[in-house]
Design a protein around this motif. Structure first.
Motif, PDB file in Angstrom:
ATOM      1  N   ASP A   4      -6.887  -0.870  -1.491  1.00  0.00           N
ATOM      2  CA  ASP A   4      -8.330  -1.018  -1.272  1.00  0.00           C
ATOM      3  C   ASP A   4      -8.669  -0.994   0.214  1.00  0.00           C
ATOM      4  O   ASP A   4      -9.655  -0.375   0.619  1.00  0.00           O
ATOM      5  CB  ASP A   4      -8.842  -2.318  -1.892  1.00  0.00           C
ATOM      6  CG  ASP A   4      -9.093  -2.203  -3.382  1.00  0.00           C
ATOM      7  OD1 ASP A   4      -9.228  -1.076  -3.903  1.00  0.00           O
ATOM      8  OD2 ASP A   4      -9.162  -3.260  -4.041  1.00  0.00           O
ATOM      9  N   LYS A   5      -7.872  -1.672   1.021  1.00  0.00           N
ATOM     10  CA  LYS A   5      -8.140  -1.708   2.464  1.00  0.00           C
ATOM     11  C   LYS A   5      -8.060  -0.305   3.063  1.00  0.00           C
ATOM     12  O   LYS A   5      -8.939   0.111   3.805  1.00  0.00           O
ATOM     13  CB  LYS A   5      -7.163  -2.646   3.169  1.00  0.00           C
ATOM     14  CG  LYS A   5      -7.413  -2.716   4.657  1.00  0.00           C
ATOM     15  CD  LYS A   5      -6.537  -3.714   5.350  1.00  0.00           C
ATOM     16  CE  LYS A   5      -6.867  -3.613   6.816  1.00  0.00           C
ATOM     17  NZ  LYS A   5      -6.554  -4.678   7.624  1.00  0.00           N
ATOM     18  N   CYS A   6      -7.024   0.431   2.719  1.00  0.00           N
ATOM     19  CA  CYS A   6      -6.846   1.778   3.275  1.00  0.00           C
ATOM     20  C   CYS A   6      -7.873   2.773   2.732  1.00  0.00           C
ATOM     21  O   CYS A   6      -8.313   3.663   3.452  1.00  0.00           O
ATOM     22  CB  CYS A   6      -5.448   2.289   2.976  1.00  0.00           C
ATOM     23  SG  CYS A   6      -4.142   1.459   3.891  1.00  0.00           S
ATOM     24  N   ALA A   7      -8.235   2.636   1.465  1.00  0.00           N
ATOM     25  CA  ALA A   7      -9.151   3.586   0.830  1.00  0.00           C
ATOM     26  C   ALA A   7     -10.617   3.213   1.023  1.00  0.00           C
ATOM     27  O   ALA A   7     -11.500   4.023   0.740  1.00  0.00           O
ATOM     28  CB  ALA A   7      -8.836   3.679  -0.661  1.00  0.00           C
ATOM     29  N   GLY A   8     -10.872   1.993   1.490  1.00  0.00           N
ATOM     30  CA  GLY A   8     -12.254   1.546   1.642  1.00  0.00           C
ATOM     31  C   GLY A   8     -12.927   1.303   0.303  1.00  0.00           C
ATOM     32  O   GLY A   8     -14.131   1.496   0.165  1.00  0.00           O
ATOM     33  N   THR A   9     -12.146   0.870  -0.672  1.00  0.00           N
ATOM     34  CA  THR A   9     -12.658   0.628  -2.018  1.00  0.00           C
ATOM     35  C   THR A   9     -12.618  -0.866  -2.323  1.00  0.00           C
ATOM     36  O   THR A   9     -12.073  -1.653  -1.550  1.00  0.00           O
ATOM     37  CB  THR A   9     -11.815   1.390  -3.062  1.00  0.00           C
ATOM     38  OG1 THR A   9     -10.444   0.990  -2.946  1.00  0.00           O
ATOM     39  CG2 THR A   9     -11.929   2.890  -2.856  1.00  0.00           C
ATOM     40  N   HIS A  10     -13.181  -1.224  -3.464  1.00  0.00           N
ATOM     41  CA  HIS A  10     -13.148  -2.616  -3.920  1.00  0.00           C
ATOM     42  C   HIS A  10     -12.575  -2.647  -5.326  1.00  0.00           C
ATOM     43  O   HIS A  10     -13.204  -2.145  -6.265  1.00  0.00           O
ATOM     44  CB  HIS A  10     -14.542  -3.235  -3.904  1.00  0.00           C
ATOM     45  CG  HIS A  10     -14.564  -4.631  -4.431  1.00  0.00           C
ATOM     46  ND1 HIS A  10     -14.019  -5.699  -3.736  1.00  0.00           N
ATOM     47  CD2 HIS A  10     -15.035  -5.144  -5.593  1.00  0.00           C
ATOM     48  CE1 HIS A  10     -14.162  -6.796  -4.452  1.00  0.00           C
ATOM     49  NE2 HIS A  10     -14.776  -6.491  -5.579  1.00  0.00           N
ATOM     50  N   GLN A  11     -11.409  -3.184  -5.470  1.00  0.00           N
ATOM     51  CA  GLN A  11     -10.709  -3.317  -6.745  1.00  0.00           C
ATOM     52  C   GLN A  11     -10.628  -1.997  -7.519  1.00  0.00           C
ATOM     53  O   GLN A  11     -10.828  -1.964  -8.732  1.00  0.00           O
ATOM     54  CB  GLN A  11     -11.308  -4.435  -7.580  1.00  0.00           C
ATOM     55  CG  GLN A  11     -11.056  -5.793  -6.965  1.00  0.00           C
ATOM     56  CD  GLN A  11     -11.225  -6.946  -7.922  1.00  0.00           C
ATOM     57  OE1 GLN A  11     -11.823  -6.813  -8.986  1.00  0.00           O
ATOM     58  NE2 GLN A  11     -10.685  -8.086  -7.547  1.00  0.00           N
ATOM     59  N   VAL A  65      -1.399   9.405 -11.370  1.00  0.00           N
ATOM     60  CA  VAL A  65      -2.377   9.872 -10.398  1.00  0.00           C
ATOM     61  C   VAL A  65      -1.840   9.580  -9.007  1.00  0.00           C
ATOM     62  O   VAL A  65      -0.916   8.786  -8.847  1.00  0.00           O
ATOM     63  CB  VAL A  65      -3.753   9.179 -10.630  1.00  0.00           C
ATOM     64  CG1 VAL A  65      -3.708   7.707 -10.236  1.00  0.00           C
ATOM     65  CG2 VAL A  65      -4.881   9.915  -9.933  1.00  0.00           C
ATOM     66  N   ASP A  66      -2.404  10.235  -7.988  1.00  0.00           N
ATOM     67  CA  ASP A  66      -2.051   9.923  -6.609  1.00  0.00           C
ATOM     68  C   ASP A  66      -3.325   9.711  -5.795  1.00  0.00           C
ATOM     69  O   ASP A  66      -4.418  10.094  -6.217  1.00  0.00           O
ATOM     70  CB  ASP A  66      -1.157  11.007  -6.001  1.00  0.00           C
ATOM     71  CG  ASP A  66      -1.823  12.358  -5.906  1.00  0.00           C
ATOM     72  OD1 ASP A  66      -2.670  12.543  -5.004  1.00  0.00           O
ATOM     73  OD2 ASP A  66      -1.495  13.239  -6.730  1.00  0.00           O
ATOM     74  N   LEU A  67      -3.162   9.080  -4.646  1.00  0.00           N
ATOM     75  CA  LEU A  67      -4.317   8.760  -3.808  1.00  0.00           C
ATOM     76  C   LEU A  67      -5.060  10.000  -3.343  1.00  0.00           C
ATOM     77  O   LEU A  67      -6.291  10.020  -3.323  1.00  0.00           O
ATOM     78  CB  LEU A  67      -3.869   7.913  -2.608  1.00  0.00           C
ATOM     79  CG  LEU A  67      -3.423   6.502  -2.954  1.00  0.00           C
ATOM     80  CD1 LEU A  67      -2.759   5.831  -1.753  1.00  0.00           C
ATOM     81  CD2 LEU A  67      -4.591   5.671  -3.468  1.00  0.00           C
ATOM     82  N   ALA A  68      -4.330  11.061  -2.973  1.00  0.00           N
ATOM     83  CA  ALA A  68      -4.980  12.292  -2.519  1.00  0.00           C
ATOM     84  C   ALA A  68      -5.841  12.896  -3.631  1.00  0.00           C
ATOM     85  O   ALA A  68      -6.962  13.355  -3.386  1.00  0.00           O
ATOM     86  CB  ALA A  68      -3.938  13.286  -2.021  1.00  0.00           C
ATOM     87  N   GLY A  71      -9.077  11.479  -3.815  1.00  0.00           N
ATOM     88  CA  GLY A  71      -9.927  11.727  -2.645  1.00  0.00           C
ATOM     89  C   GLY A  71      -9.628  10.847  -1.452  1.00  0.00           C
ATOM     90  O   GLY A  71     -10.430  10.765  -0.520  1.00  0.00           O
ATOM     91  N   HIS A  72      -8.460  10.193  -1.439  1.00  0.00           N
ATOM     92  CA  HIS A  72      -8.106   9.293  -0.348  1.00  0.00           C
ATOM     93  C   HIS A  72      -6.875   9.824   0.367  1.00  0.00           C
ATOM     94  O   HIS A  72      -5.781   9.849  -0.187  1.00  0.00           O
ATOM     95  CB  HIS A  72      -7.834   7.883  -0.882  1.00  0.00           C
ATOM     96  CG  HIS A  72      -8.981   7.317  -1.650  1.00  0.00           C
ATOM     97  ND1 HIS A  72     -10.128   6.870  -1.041  1.00  0.00           N
ATOM     98  CD2 HIS A  72      -9.168   7.155  -2.985  1.00  0.00           C
ATOM     99  CE1 HIS A  72     -10.970   6.444  -1.963  1.00  0.00           C
ATOM    100  NE2 HIS A  72     -10.413   6.614  -3.148  1.00  0.00           N
ATOM    101  N   ARG A  73      -7.061  10.254   1.597  1.00  0.00           N
ATOM    102  CA  ARG A  73      -5.949  10.753   2.417  1.00  0.00           C
ATOM    103  C   ARG A  73      -5.378   9.573   3.203  1.00  0.00           C
ATOM    104  O   ARG A  73      -5.899   9.191   4.245  1.00  0.00           O
ATOM    105  CB  ARG A  73      -6.414  11.850   3.378  1.00  0.00           C
ATOM    106  CG  ARG A  73      -7.023  13.032   2.705  1.00  0.00           C
ATOM    107  CD  ARG A  73      -5.946  13.901   2.125  1.00  0.00           C
ATOM    108  NE  ARG A  73      -6.561  15.039   1.458  1.00  0.00           N
ATOM    109  CZ  ARG A  73      -5.996  15.720   0.511  1.00  0.00           C
ATOM    110  NH1 ARG A  73      -4.783  15.404   0.112  1.00  0.00           N
ATOM    111  NH2 ARG A  73      -6.614  16.714  -0.058  1.00  0.00           N
ATOM    112  N   ILE A  74      -4.317   8.989   2.663  1.00  0.00           N
ATOM    113  CA  ILE A  74      -3.699   7.803   3.264  1.00  0.00           C
ATOM    114  C   ILE A  74      -2.222   8.110   3.459  1.00  0.00           C
ATOM    115  O   ILE A  74      -1.526   8.474   2.511  1.00  0.00           O
ATOM    116  CB  ILE A  74      -3.873   6.574   2.343  1.00  0.00           C
ATOM    117  CG1 ILE A  74      -5.364   6.302   2.106  1.00  0.00           C
ATOM    118  CG2 ILE A  74      -3.176   5.354   2.927  1.00  0.00           C
ATOM    119  CD1 ILE A  74      -5.637   5.312   0.993  1.00  0.00           C
ATOM    120  N   SER A  75      -1.761   7.952   4.684  1.00  0.00           N
ATOM    121  CA  SER A  75      -0.348   8.215   4.945  1.00  0.00           C
ATOM    122  C   SER A  75       0.496   7.041   4.456  1.00  0.00           C
ATOM    123  O   SER A  75       0.012   5.916   4.306  1.00  0.00           O
ATOM    124  CB  SER A  75      -0.110   8.435   6.442  1.00  0.00           C
ATOM    125  OG  SER A  75      -0.205   7.210   7.142  1.00  0.00           O
TER     126      SER A  75
END
Length: 173
Positions: A4-11, A65-68, A71-75
């Motif tokens: 959530d912190k890296c993606a800017g999401t909430h739960q 599923v994966d983060l990319a 829609g979340h580009r997180i290394s």
């Protein structure tokens, strides 16, 4: 928390007992904890995890599923740093007197299967029921059709609608 912190999401991520992270029913991550008794009554713990950051298996027992793809580009480095901070936070909560109560409450807030019919398999033993709670040690409390409660210490959990191919349907209570 780290995702959530890296993606800017909430739960965005839900938890499937005992060790999977799901997004909309698809597995994003798995966690493995192994404990072993060592000398003088001490216990050693190994924590392993994998998060699908940029790819995920297309074919398997369950949807993934994966983060990319979300829609979340997180290394991996970004996620690892956030995970280290989150793990440090939750370990400090756990160590406080009565701290597991707070960990349990946070875990249950993300539980994707709380109140739902599930099937639990441990070796050759399999049972179905309603996921009622976590006990004060983090074990799953299953409500059986006969009104009894069963505490599950370990096992594979299959959510209604997310069973592996070829598995019988979960009985409806």
């Amino acid at each position: 928390d780290a995702i959530d912190k890296c993606a800017g999401t909430h739960q965005m991520v839900g938890l499937k007992w005992p060790n999977d992270l799901l997004v909309d029913g698809a597995k994003l991550s798995g966690i493995l904890l192994e404990a072993e008794s060592v000398s003088r009554g001490r216990t050693a713990l190994v924590l392993g995890f994998g998060v699908n950051c940029v790819a995920h298996p297309e074919h398997g027992l369950y949807p993934t599923v994966d983060l990319a793809a979300l829609g979340h580009r997180i290394s991996a480095d970004q996620l690892f740093n956030a995970l280290a901070l989150s793990l440090d936070h939750w370990l400090s909560v756990w160590r406080r007197a009565g701290g597991f109560k707070d960990v349990r409450k946070a875990w249950l807030a993300r539980a994707v299967h709380l109140g739902r019919t599930i099937r639990v398999r441990n070796g050759d033993r399999e049972m179905a029921g309603i996921f009622l709670d976590l006990d004060n040690r983090g074990h799953l409390v299953l409500g059986l059709e006969n009104g009894q409660r069963e505490t599950i210490f370990a096992g594979d959990v299959f959510l209604e609608g997310l069973q592996p191919e070829g598995s019988p349907d979960i009985p409806k209570f």
